[in-house]
Design a protein around this motif. Structure first.
Motif, PDB file in Angstrom:
ATOM      1  N   LEU A  70       0.831  -1.203   0.000  1.00  0.00           N
ATOM      2  CA  LEU A  70       0.000   0.000   0.000  1.00  0.00           C
ATOM      3  C   LEU A  70       0.867   1.256   0.000  1.00  0.00           C
ATOM      4  N   HIS A  71       1.917   1.249   0.777  1.00  0.00           N
ATOM      5  CA  HIS A  71       2.820   2.410   0.808  1.00  0.00           C
ATOM      6  C   HIS A  71       3.446   2.635  -0.567  1.00  0.00           C
ATOM      7  N   LEU A  72       3.924   1.568  -1.181  1.00  0.00           N
ATOM      8  CA  LEU A  72       4.517   1.712  -2.511  1.00  0.00           C
ATOM      9  C   LEU A  72       3.477   2.142  -3.537  1.00  0.00           C
ATOM     10  N   GLY A  73       2.234   1.685  -3.346  1.00  0.00           N
ATOM     11  CA  GLY A  73       1.169   2.127  -4.233  1.00  0.00           C
ATOM     12  C   GLY A  73       0.956   3.626  -4.170  1.00  0.00           C
TER      13      GLY A  73
ATOM     14  N   PRO B 136       1.429   5.301  -9.352  1.00  0.00           N
ATOM     15  CA  PRO B 136       0.134   4.930  -9.926  1.00  0.00           C
ATOM     16  C   PRO B 136       0.196   3.659 -10.766  1.00  0.00           C
ATOM     17  N   VAL B 137       1.403   3.203 -11.069  1.00  0.00           N
ATOM     18  CA  VAL B 137       1.542   1.908 -11.752  1.00  0.00           C
ATOM     19  C   VAL B 137       1.008   0.796 -10.850  1.00  0.00           C
ATOM     20  N   LEU B 138       1.170   0.958  -9.538  1.00  0.00           N
ATOM     21  CA  LEU B 138       0.781  -0.083  -8.588  1.00  0.00           C
ATOM     22  C   LEU B 138      -0.611   0.118  -8.013  1.00  0.00           C
ATOM     23  N   LEU B 139      -1.030   1.376  -7.865  1.00  0.00           N
ATOM     24  CA  LEU B 139      -2.311   1.687  -7.239  1.00  0.00           C
ATOM     25  C   LEU B 139      -2.950   2.840  -7.993  1.00  0.00           C
ATOM     26  N   PRO B 140      -4.065   2.590  -8.694  1.00  0.00           N
ATOM     27  CA  PRO B 140      -4.696   3.654  -9.488  1.00  0.00           C
ATOM     28  C   PRO B 140      -5.130   4.826  -8.609  1.00  0.00           C
ATOM     29  N   THR B 141      -5.222   5.994  -9.221  1.00  0.00           N
ATOM     30  CA  THR B 141      -5.662   7.184  -8.492  1.00  0.00           C
ATOM     31  C   THR B 141      -7.158   7.424  -8.626  1.00  0.00           C
ATOM     32  N   ALA B 142      -7.794   6.888  -9.668  1.00  0.00           N
ATOM     33  CA  ALA B 142      -9.244   7.046  -9.821  1.00  0.00           C
ATOM     34  C   ALA B 142      -9.947   6.353  -8.660  1.00  0.00           C
ATOM     35  N   PRO B 143     -10.917   7.005  -8.024  1.00  0.00           N
ATOM     36  CA  PRO B 143     -11.501   6.460  -6.789  1.00  0.00           C
ATOM     37  C   PRO B 143     -12.050   5.044  -6.906  1.00  0.00           C
ATOM     38  N   ALA B 144     -12.819   4.747  -7.954  1.00  0.00           N
ATOM     39  CA  ALA B 144     -13.416   3.412  -8.062  1.00  0.00           C
ATOM     40  C   ALA B 144     -12.341   2.346  -8.250  1.00  0.00           C
TER      41      ALA B 144
ATOM     42  N   ALA C 254      -5.972  -3.349 -15.176  1.00  0.00           N
ATOM     43  CA  ALA C 254      -4.517  -3.264 -15.263  1.00  0.00           C
ATOM     44  C   ALA C 254      -3.905  -4.052 -14.114  1.00  0.00           C
ATOM     45  N   PHE C 255      -2.648  -4.430 -14.280  1.00  0.00           N
ATOM     46  CA  PHE C 255      -1.927  -5.130 -13.220  1.00  0.00           C
ATOM     47  C   PHE C 255      -1.638  -4.154 -12.093  1.00  0.00           C
ATOM     48  N   THR C 256      -2.049  -4.500 -10.871  1.00  0.00           N
ATOM     49  CA  THR C 256      -1.864  -3.641  -9.703  1.00  0.00           C
ATOM     50  C   THR C 256      -1.324  -4.461  -8.536  1.00  0.00           C
TER      51      THR C 256
END
Length: 217
Positions: A77-80, A84-92, A159-161
């Protein structure tokens, strides 16, 4: 962001190599292209410095400047938050990624971990009711996951997350013992994940790290 330092054991016995959880963090760092270095803590001696970073005496932990983080899910989660490659910024998409990350840990790994211990100890006599309950529970979890993975390439965000990274890593060790043979979509999902260049590098680096210490253990 400060200097990212991933700390893992200086050595591990052969059976768990390739599955020690620093691999999850190596993999995420490689996917995101974030610079990092690897440090070691003694496998055979869990001293005060180790426990100050990881109170259960396990590995890995990650330091980001003055910040120290343990537990692979928390580290991902911290790395995300850093990529944004790991954790999208769009809320949904972000919400979906986080829920599947927790599902990998709480719904799937919670079931598979005892199963894996039975497998490593060769204690899988069908007459053993404890083994049967454990095996049935894992099959139930896989039965629920299979139709999800049959309908999509990735768990979230198209996408891969970090959700896929965690789920695939949880399932890899089940696949090691041929536990995905009755779930072809899940097996294909894991196969796609481990073919990724970032996984291949993370895996090779972990194996080399532990092998380099064999003469010192």
């Amino acid at each position: 962001m400060g200097e990212l330092v991933l700390t893992t054991y200086d050595w591990a016995p052969p059976p768990p190599r390739g599955y020690v959880r620093d691999l999850r963090i190596r993999w995420a760092l490689e996917e995101a292209g974030l610079p990092y270095r690897v440090a070691s803590t003694p496998f055979r001696e869990r001293g005060p410095d180790h426990l100050a970073h990881q109170p259960f005496g396990q590995a890995p932990w990650l330091t980001d400047g003055d910040l120290s983080i343990f537990e692979s899910g928390a580290i991902l989660l911290h790395l995300g938050e850093l990529s944004p490659v790991l954790l999208p910024t769009a809320p949904a998409a972000r919400s979906e990624t986080i829920e599947w990350l927790f599902a990998a840990l709480n719904s799937v790994e919670m079931a598979t971990q005892p199963w894996v211990l039975f497998k490593f100890s060769n204690d899988t006599d069908p007459a053993n009711p404890n083994w049967k309950r454990c095996d049935d529970f894992v099959k139930l979890r896989l039965d629920r996951l299979e139709p999800v993975l049959a309908q999509r390439e990735h768990l979230a965000a198209d996408a891969f997350t970090i959700a896929d990274l965690m789920m695939a890593d949880v399932l890899r060790i089940v696949d090691r013992f041929d536990g995905l043979s009755a779930h072809p979509a899940t097996k294909a999902y894991v196969d796609r994940a481990v073919e990724r260049p970032a996984f291949q590098k993370a895996y090779a680096d972990q194996m080399a790290h532990f092998a380099a210490a064999d003469g010192k253990a």
